[in-house]
Design a protein around this motif. Structure first.
Motif, PDB file in Angstrom:
ATOM      1  N   GLY A 115       0.828  -1.188   0.000  1.00 48.16           N
ATOM      2  CA  GLY A 115       0.000   0.000   0.000  1.00 48.16           C
ATOM      3  C   GLY A 115       0.868   1.245   0.000  1.00 48.16           C
ATOM      4  O   GLY A 115       2.029   1.234  -0.416  1.00 48.16           O
ATOM      5  N   LYS A 116       0.337   2.353   0.501  1.00 49.42           N
ATOM      6  CA  LYS A 116       1.049   3.634   0.462  1.00 49.42           C
ATOM      7  C   LYS A 116       1.770   3.973   1.751  1.00 49.42           C
ATOM      8  O   LYS A 116       2.535   4.937   1.790  1.00 49.42           O
ATOM      9  N   GLN A 117       1.546   3.197   2.820  1.00 49.80           N
ATOM     10  CA  GLN A 117       2.087   3.608   4.122  1.00 49.80           C
ATOM     11  C   GLN A 117       3.000   2.588   4.795  1.00 49.80           C
ATOM     12  O   GLN A 117       3.674   2.923   5.763  1.00 49.80           O
ATOM     13  N   VAL A 118       3.038   1.361   4.308  1.00 52.41           N
ATOM     14  CA  VAL A 118       3.796   0.316   4.999  1.00 52.41           C
ATOM     15  C   VAL A 118       4.847  -0.267   4.063  1.00 52.41           C
ATOM     16  O   VAL A 118       4.544  -0.646   2.924  1.00 52.41           O
ATOM     17  N   GLN A 119       6.078  -0.331   4.548  1.00 52.48           N
ATOM     18  CA  GLN A 119       7.156  -0.989   3.818  1.00 52.48           C
ATOM     19  C   GLN A 119       7.674  -2.168   4.641  1.00 52.48           C
ATOM     20  O   GLN A 119       7.862  -2.052   5.858  1.00 52.48           O
ATOM     21  N   VAL A 120       7.913  -3.300   3.963  1.00 48.21           N
ATOM     22  CA  VAL A 120       8.546  -4.445   4.613  1.00 48.21           C
ATOM     23  C   VAL A 120       9.888  -4.695   3.932  1.00 48.21           C
ATOM     24  O   VAL A 120      10.031  -4.526   2.717  1.00 48.21           O
ATOM     25  N   LEU A 121      10.876  -5.069   4.731  1.00 51.66           N
ATOM     26  CA  LEU A 121      12.234  -5.281   4.234  1.00 51.66           C
ATOM     27  C   LEU A 121      12.808  -6.531   4.876  1.00 51.66           C
ATOM     28  O   LEU A 121      12.640  -6.758   6.086  1.00 51.66           O
ATOM     29  N   GLY A 122      13.483  -7.343   4.065  1.00 49.40           N
ATOM     30  CA  GLY A 122      14.208  -8.495   4.569  1.00 49.40           C
ATOM     31  C   GLY A 122      15.648  -8.421   4.107  1.00 49.40           C
ATOM     32  O   GLY A 122      15.944  -7.983   2.982  1.00 49.40           O
ATOM     33  N   GLN A 123      16.563  -8.849   4.993  1.00 46.84           N
ATOM     34  CA  GLN A 123      17.983  -8.677   4.690  1.00 46.84           C
ATOM     35  C   GLN A 123      18.786  -9.833   5.275  1.00 46.84           C
ATOM     36  O   GLN A 123      18.522 -10.282   6.392  1.00 46.84           O
ATOM     37  N   LEU A 124      19.777 -10.279   4.508  1.00 44.48           N
ATOM     38  CA  LEU A 124      20.715 -11.298   4.971  1.00 44.48           C
ATOM     39  C   LEU A 124      22.125 -10.747   4.836  1.00 44.48           C
ATOM     40  O   LEU A 124      22.536 -10.331   3.756  1.00 44.48           O
ATOM     41  N   MET A 125      22.884 -10.739   5.964  1.00 41.67           N
ATOM     42  CA  MET A 125      24.246 -10.234   5.974  1.00 41.67           C
ATOM     43  C   MET A 125      25.196 -11.360   6.374  1.00 41.67           C
ATOM     44  O   MET A 125      24.851 -12.242   7.168  1.00 41.67           O
ATOM     45  N   HIS A 126      26.428 -11.312   5.825  1.00 44.72           N
ATOM     46  CA  HIS A 126      27.439 -12.336   6.113  1.00 44.72           C
ATOM     47  C   HIS A 126      28.815 -11.685   6.105  1.00 44.72           C
ATOM     48  O   HIS A 126      29.169 -10.972   5.155  1.00 44.72           O
ATOM     49  N   ASP A 127      29.595 -11.898   7.159  1.00 42.58           N
ATOM     50  CA  ASP A 127      30.949 -11.361   7.208  1.00 42.58           C
ATOM     51  C   ASP A 127      31.855 -12.140   6.258  1.00 42.58           C
ATOM     52  O   ASP A 127      31.960 -13.366   6.344  1.00 42.58           O
ATOM     53  N   THR A 128      32.525 -11.411   5.366  1.00 41.57           N
ATOM     54  CA  THR A 128      33.436 -12.052   4.414  1.00 41.57           C
ATOM     55  C   THR A 128      34.861 -12.103   4.940  1.00 41.57           C
ATOM     56  O   THR A 128      35.630 -12.991   4.568  1.00 41.57           O
ATOM     57  N   SER A 129      35.227 -11.136   5.783  1.00 42.98           N
ATOM     58  CA  SER A 129      36.576 -11.104   6.361  1.00 42.98           C
ATOM     59  C   SER A 129      36.504 -10.398   7.710  1.00 42.98           C
ATOM     60  O   SER A 129      35.803  -9.393   7.850  1.00 42.98           O
ATOM     61  N   VAL A 130      37.238 -10.919   8.681  1.00 46.96           N
ATOM     62  CA  VAL A 130      37.262 -10.330  10.021  1.00 46.96           C
ATOM     63  C   VAL A 130      38.698 -10.338  10.527  1.00 46.96           C
ATOM     64  O   VAL A 130      39.308 -11.405  10.649  1.00 46.96           O
ATOM     65  N   ARG A 131      39.231  -9.178  10.821  1.00 48.76           N
ATOM     66  CA  ARG A 131      40.553  -9.086  11.447  1.00 48.76           C
ATOM     67  C   ARG A 131      40.433  -9.074  12.962  1.00 48.76           C
ATOM     68  O   ARG A 131      41.285  -9.600  13.676  1.00 48.76           O
ATOM     69  N   GLU A 132      39.349  -8.445  13.456  1.00 52.81           N
ATOM     70  CA  GLU A 132      39.165  -8.320  14.904  1.00 52.81           C
ATOM     71  C   GLU A 132      37.687  -8.450  15.247  1.00 52.81           C
ATOM     72  O   GLU A 132      36.841  -7.760  14.663  1.00 52.81           O
ATOM     73  N   GLY A 133      37.370  -9.354  16.170  1.00 53.04           N
ATOM     74  CA  GLY A 133      36.004  -9.482  16.639  1.00 53.04           C
ATOM     75  C   GLY A 133      35.369 -10.798  16.258  1.00 53.04           C
ATOM     76  O   GLY A 133      36.026 -11.733  15.785  1.00 53.04           O
TER      77      GLY A 133
END
Length: 284
Positions: free
Chosen positions: A251-269
């Motif tokens: 409709g005009k007033q509601v937005q739905v969002l889905g997201q998938l995130m993945h770390d590709t490289s981590v030096r710290e944490g």
């Protein structure tokens, strides 16, 4: 399996803190300047999961068992910026959640550190799909479970500067780029010091219709070395994350969002194996 030593735990708890600002990471389209007078209520649910912990680029644990369930309430109001004709959006961000860490058999829950601030747009052209915004956010040490390794409670003040630019490359393709620098006060109970954190966010969106898009994102951050009495708690970061987002208007007033995130490289944490986010926004 590697086990977690006392030193590793200290580094781990320091490394969890940047998750406390996860709620203000800009999603695709966030730097769109909406018409003045628009109000938005946004509710997020985030579910980061991770097992591996890195320090200085070396894996120091692989059985952390981090399981976070985070909710975020974000209230935004678009209005004129002090009679200048420019648009800005004062807002407040309130995180809350539950955390379980299998390796230490610890559980934490409660309110996170509250963030407030806003964005001023010097370019705000909905017709041409071009926006340039300048943001300041302040995070206050309001969270519960302070100093207990709760990812949403860093127990220090933080000041976050962002500049975001959106450009419609074609009728269907839009590019968002956001540069960010965050500065930290000393940790209130230990006086631990943290260097500034630099981040760069890129989102490439394909607009199937004016109301529906899919996006590929890449984020990278650097810095945020943390020390206590000249001893290193957490080394400087150089961490990368890739993501995929789908969003649509109902409709005009509601937005739905889905997201998938993945770390590709981590030096710290903590390396986040996957993080699911669902977002519901109501415009009025």
């Amino acid at each position: 399996m590697k086990t977690l030593s006392t030193l590793t735990l200290s580094a781990l708890f320091a490394s969890l803190a940047p998750l406390a600002q996860a709620d203000v990471k800009p999603d695709p389209g966030d730097y769109t300047a909406l018409p003045q007078g628009t109000d938005v209520v946004v509710l997020y649910q985030q579910n980061p999961r991770g097992d591996k912990v890195y320090s200085g680029g070396k894996k120091v644990a692989d059985n952390l068992g981090l399981d976070l369930t985070v909710g975020v309430l974000r209230l935004i109001h678009f209005t004129e910026f002090f009679n200048t004709g420019l648009t800005w959006d004062p807002q407040i961000v309130i995180p809350f959640g539950y955390q379980k860490t299998g390796a230490t058999d610890s559980k934490n829950s409660g309110l996170g550190d509250i963030t407030f601030g806003g964005t001023v747009w010097t370019i705000a052209d909905l017709a041409k799909n071009e926006h340039l915004g300048w943001s300041v956010f302040v995070t206050a040490p309001t969270g519960s479970e302070k100093n207990q390794g709760f990812a949403l409670s860093d127990n220090r003040w933080a000041l976050d500067f962002q500049v975001g630019y959106i450009k419609g490359l074609t009728d269907k393709i839009t590019w968002d780029v956001i540069a960010e620098t965050e500065f930290y006060d000393e940790q209130r109970s230990t006086d631990a010091k943290k260097d500034p954190l630099l981040q760069l966010h890129n989102h490439l969106r394909y607009n199937f219709t004016p109301d529906t898009y899919a996006a590929i994102s890449y984020r990278h951050n650097w810095g945020a070395r943390e020390t206590l009495d000249h001893e290193t708690l957490a080394t400087s970061r150089s961490n990368g994350t890739i993501g995929f987002t789908v969003a649509t208007m109902l409709g005009k007033q509601v937005q739905v969002l889905g997201q998938l995130m993945h770390d590709t490289s981590v030096r710290e944490g903590v390396k986040i194996d996957n993080s699911l986010q669902f977002r519901l926004a109501y415009f009025y």
